[in-house]
Design a protein around this motif. Structure first.
Motif, short mmCIF file in Angstrom:
data_model
loop_
_atom_site.label_atom_id
_atom_site.label_comp_id
_atom_site.label_asym_id
_atom_site.label_seq_id
_atom_site.Cartn_x
_atom_site.Cartn_y
_atom_site.Cartn_z
N GLY A 137 -35.29 39.58 31.11
CA GLY A 137 -34.65 38.32 30.78
C GLY A 137 -33.22 38.49 30.28
N TRP A 138 -32.53 37.37 30.17
CA TRP A 138 -31.14 37.38 29.71
C TRP A 138 -31.03 37.92 28.29
CZ3 TRP A 138 -30.31 34.70 25.28
CH2 TRP A 138 -31.25 33.73 24.93
N TYR A 139 -32.11 37.77 27.51
CA TYR A 139 -32.06 38.22 26.12
C TYR A 139 -31.84 39.73 26.01
CZ TYR A 139 -36.82 39.99 26.73
OH TYR A 139 -37.91 40.68 27.15
N VAL A 140 -32.29 40.48 27.05
CA VAL A 140 -32.10 41.93 27.02
C VAL A 140 -30.61 42.27 26.97
CG1 VAL A 140 -32.40 44.07 28.34
CG2 VAL A 140 -34.27 42.41 28.21
N PHE A 141 -29.84 41.60 27.80
CA PHE A 141 -28.40 41.87 27.86
C PHE A 141 -27.69 41.31 26.62
CE2 PHE A 141 -30.11 41.42 32.15
CZ PHE A 141 -29.84 42.68 32.65
N LEU A 142 -28.21 40.21 26.08
CA LEU A 142 -27.65 39.66 24.85
C LEU A 142 -27.84 40.64 23.69
CD1 LEU A 142 -26.36 37.35 23.26
CD2 LEU A 142 -28.67 36.39 22.94
N ILE A 143 -29.08 41.16 23.58
CA ILE A 143 -29.37 42.12 22.51
C ILE A 143 -28.50 43.37 22.66
CG2 ILE A 143 -31.13 43.66 21.56
CD1 ILE A 143 -33.20 41.52 22.28
N ALA A 144 -28.39 43.86 23.90
CA ALA A 144 -27.58 45.06 24.15
C ALA A 144 -26.11 44.79 23.81
CB ALA A 144 -27.71 45.49 25.61
N GLY A 145 -25.61 43.60 24.19
CA GLY A 145 -24.22 43.26 23.89
C GLY A 145 -23.96 43.16 22.41
N VAL A 146 -24.86 42.46 21.69
CA VAL A 146 -24.70 42.34 20.24
C VAL A 146 -24.78 43.71 19.57
CG1 VAL A 146 -25.78 41.43 18.14
CG2 VAL A 146 -25.57 39.97 20.17
N ALA A 147 -25.72 44.54 20.04
CA ALA A 147 -25.86 45.88 19.45
C ALA A 147 -24.61 46.72 19.70
CB ALA A 147 -27.09 46.58 20.04
N ALA A 148 -24.10 46.70 20.95
CA ALA A 148 -22.92 47.50 21.28
C ALA A 148 -21.70 47.04 20.50
CB ALA A 148 -22.65 47.42 22.78
N VAL A 149 -21.47 45.73 20.43
CA VAL A 149 -20.33 45.20 19.68
C VAL A 149 -20.46 45.51 18.19
CG1 VAL A 149 -19.14 43.08 18.98
CG2 VAL A 149 -19.80 43.40 21.36
N SER A 150 -21.67 45.36 17.66
CA SER A 150 -21.89 45.63 16.24
C SER A 150 -21.63 47.10 15.91
CB SER A 150 -23.32 45.26 15.85
OG SER A 150 -23.57 43.89 16.09
N ILE A 151 -22.14 47.98 16.79
CA ILE A 151 -21.91 49.42 16.57
C ILE A 151 -20.42 49.74 16.62
CG2 ILE A 151 -22.29 51.71 17.58
CD1 ILE A 151 -25.05 50.64 18.53
#
Length: 371
Positions: free
Chosen positions: A333-347
């Protein structure tokens, strides 16, 4: 690479969790099963079963061939179509009267096998929902009473054909791993296939019941050790490769993030040092700490977002291909890419933030004087 691994890790973690948590359509907890051994046990199987049922903490016992996660048979099923017997692919489960109760299968139409019905032994069948569709019976209710021919051993022996009606339909259950779709299943009372034993036990008395099962075993088959498995553990072992992949991917994702953070940390330090004079001038002109931090972090966030755009379709392609091996799988689902994006930006922000904050809070007069 970090973003790609983050997305892949999320997909693998979710799929592995799904494999271990999916409702299989039967109760697999607290059920031990084992093969029968020795002439005395085979010739006195009913006595053996009765003694197991007398053990405190034992809910039910079933003896047969075709328990979930174990070997199954497929000799041949025939169904009438336009007046002709047509062979249909189907899994044949040769069971006793307590099989459905022991596994907790759900009846959706008709009735289970009953010892009170003398015809159930030779002329009665129970099928699953998939068989209802594949045999052309329409609905579970319409399947009741339809005739099935069971090929017991081979095509050349006419005595091996057993004809009888469908008396019940059970809800589909995954008797194989989730790599395979549920197939047509036909259940029949078949005492000659008394090869495996399943014992349903109460959780509170598990330890004492297990010891007494072994005592009963030794009274019938002292020359063989009791080699048992638990049904839930048997299914867990089907996915050992996926569990290892989950662990390895977690480690490599962590390493990739760590290496990526080292690069960002060094790049942020270089950027802050290179723009030291600019930061000093901006602060003298009234820029706040927040403004300076956002200024230094913005370029890195843009790079991470570009990385996300590049990595997302690549990760989707490979992970979607991996998921195709499973008949039952999650959706990406789209949430996978949202979580990955938020995680990458946060890191990235956490990594870059240290130098950005340090540069933003430094004395501008000192920075300008050194220039």
């Amino acid at each position: 690479m970090s973003v790609l691994l983050i997305i892949s890790a999320i997909v693998v973690f979710n799929q592995v969790d799904y494999l271990h948590s999916k409702d299989l359509g039967f109760s697999k907890d607290q059920i031990m099963f084992f093969p029968m051994r020795g002439e005395k046990m085979f010739s006195n199987k009913e006595t053996f079963k009765n003694q197991l049922e007398q053990i405190p903490g034992v809910s039910s016992v079933s003896i047969g061939y075709g328990f979930p996660g174990d070997a199954v048979a497929a000799h041949g099923i025939r169904v009438k179509e336009n007046g002709q017997l047509v062979r249909k692919p189907a899994t044949q489960l040769m069971i006793d009267y307590d099989y459905i109760e022991t596994l907790g299968l759900e009846m959706v139409a008709g009735r289970p096998f009953s010892e009170a019905m003398s015809t159930d032994m030779e002329k009665a069948y129970i099928i699953n929902e998939t068989a209802v569709r594949n045999f052309g019976f329409g609905t579970p209710e319409n399947a009741i009473g339809k005739e099935i021919t069971w090929q017991v051993w081979n095509d050349t022996n006419p005595d091996s054909l057993k004809v009888g009606p469908v008396i019940g339909v059970v809800k589909d259950f995954n008797y194989k791993s989730l790599y395979e779709e549920v197939e047509s299943a036909v259940l029949q009372i078949f005492p000659d296939a008394a090869w495996k034993v399943a014992v349903k036990m109460e959780t509170a008395r598990m330890e004492s019941s297990l010891a007494q099962v072994e005592t009963v075993w030794n009274s019938f088959s002292p020359d063989y050790p009791l080699e048992y498995k638990f049904l839930d553990e048997n299914f867990e072992q089907m996915y050992l490769a996926e569990d290892k992949l989950k662990a390895l991917l977690g480690i490599f994702t962590g390493l990739a993030i760590f290496v990526g953070c080292l690069g960002l940390f060094g790049l942020a330090a270089f950027s802050a040092e290179r723009r030291k004079r600019e930061i000093g001038i901006r602060k003298v002109l009234g820029a706040s700490v927040e403004n300076i931090v956002m200024l230094l972090s913005r370029d890195f966030v843009v790079l991470v977002l570009i990385a996300l755009l590049i990595a997302s379709p690549v990760a989707w392609y490979f992970m979607n291909g991996w998921l195709q091996d499973f008949a039952y799988r999650i959706d990406i689902g789209w949430y996978v890419f949202l979580i990955a994006g938020v995680a990458a930006v946060s890191i990235a922000l956490i990594t870059v933030g240290f130098h950005a904050l340090k540069a933003a809070t430094s004395n501008p007069v000192k920075n300008l004087r050194t220039e």
